[in-house]
Design a protein around this motif. Structure first.
Motif: not given
Length: 228
Positions: A52-61
């Motif tokens: 999940x932490x990796x996933x949030x790095x791939x989406x807009x803040x």
């Protein structure tokens, strides 16, 4: 080579102690290999959080970057007993073919002072795994390497203790039993190890504590009635 070194560091030292209330022998199932497998179950809970932490790095803040990790941690917490290796624990206990009853519990047990030490005690906070049952006069723990009998009249106090970081401060509490009259044993800690879901762990822990308190209170009432 790495596996051999690890096993050497966490090896369960052979011990033999026989007394009226406590019998300690060499472990058969709860060995360093079993400890490694149980600890490895934690990866099943850590992996989704890391993903999940990796996933949030791939989406807009935005809001999702906060919600995704929080929701993932909440979901994994629900399956916390599974990540603590309870399925493995249940299999180990059943493999010992212990004399079990209808009102007993699959538990981990730790003595105070501890009978395990070193890195092994750091990796695994249980001295043994087994089955806790009850009679009118005592509670009986049948473990892989420890057999323990505690008469109700020798229990001076029963109290819960949060399991701490190992269970994310959410898992069912340890039940600490203070005892008297047993050489080299000041207290015994029991934690349920049969649940797969967090709500089940809390329910079983409550039932376990109530059963122990009922036995202790019954013995105290009987002693008072005899004294009068």
């Amino acid at each position: 080579m790495i596996w051999r070194d690890f096993c050497g560091l966490v090896a369960v030292h052979e011990a033999s102690l026989t007394g009226e209330n406590v019998e300690i022998t060499s472990p058969r199932a709860f060995t360093s290999g079993a400890i490694f497998v149980i600890a490895g179950c934690g990866v099943l809970l850590v992996a989704p959080v890391l993903a999940s932490l990796l996933a949030v790095t791939l989406i807009k803040l935005g809001m999702l970057t906060v919600l995704i990790p929080l929701l993932t941690m909440a979901v994994t917490a629900y399956f916390l007993p599974f990540g603590l290796g309870n399925p493995v624990v249940k299999r180990l206990v059943h493999s010992r073919k212990l004399d079990v009853g209808d009102d007993g519990f699959i538990v981990q047990m730790s003595l105070s002072p501890r009978i395990r030490s070193g890195l092994r005690a750091l990796v695994e906070d249980a001295d043994d795994l087994g089955y806790l049952s009850f009679t009118d006069s005592e509670l009986i723990f049948q473990g892989d390497s420890v057999r323990l009998r505690i008469p109700w009249r020798q229990i001076s106090a029963v109290r819960p203790q949060n399991i701490g970081w190992r269970g994310r401060y959410l898992y069912g509490s340890r039940i600490i039993i203070s005892v008297t009259g047993i050489p080299n044993v000041d207290a015994v800690a029991f934690s349920e190890r049969s649940s797969l879901l967090l709500p089940t762990s809390k329910r079983i822990t409550k039932k376990l504590r109530e059963r122990i308190c009922a036995g202790k209170d019954s013995a105290r009432t009987e002693e008072k009635s005899r004294a009068t």
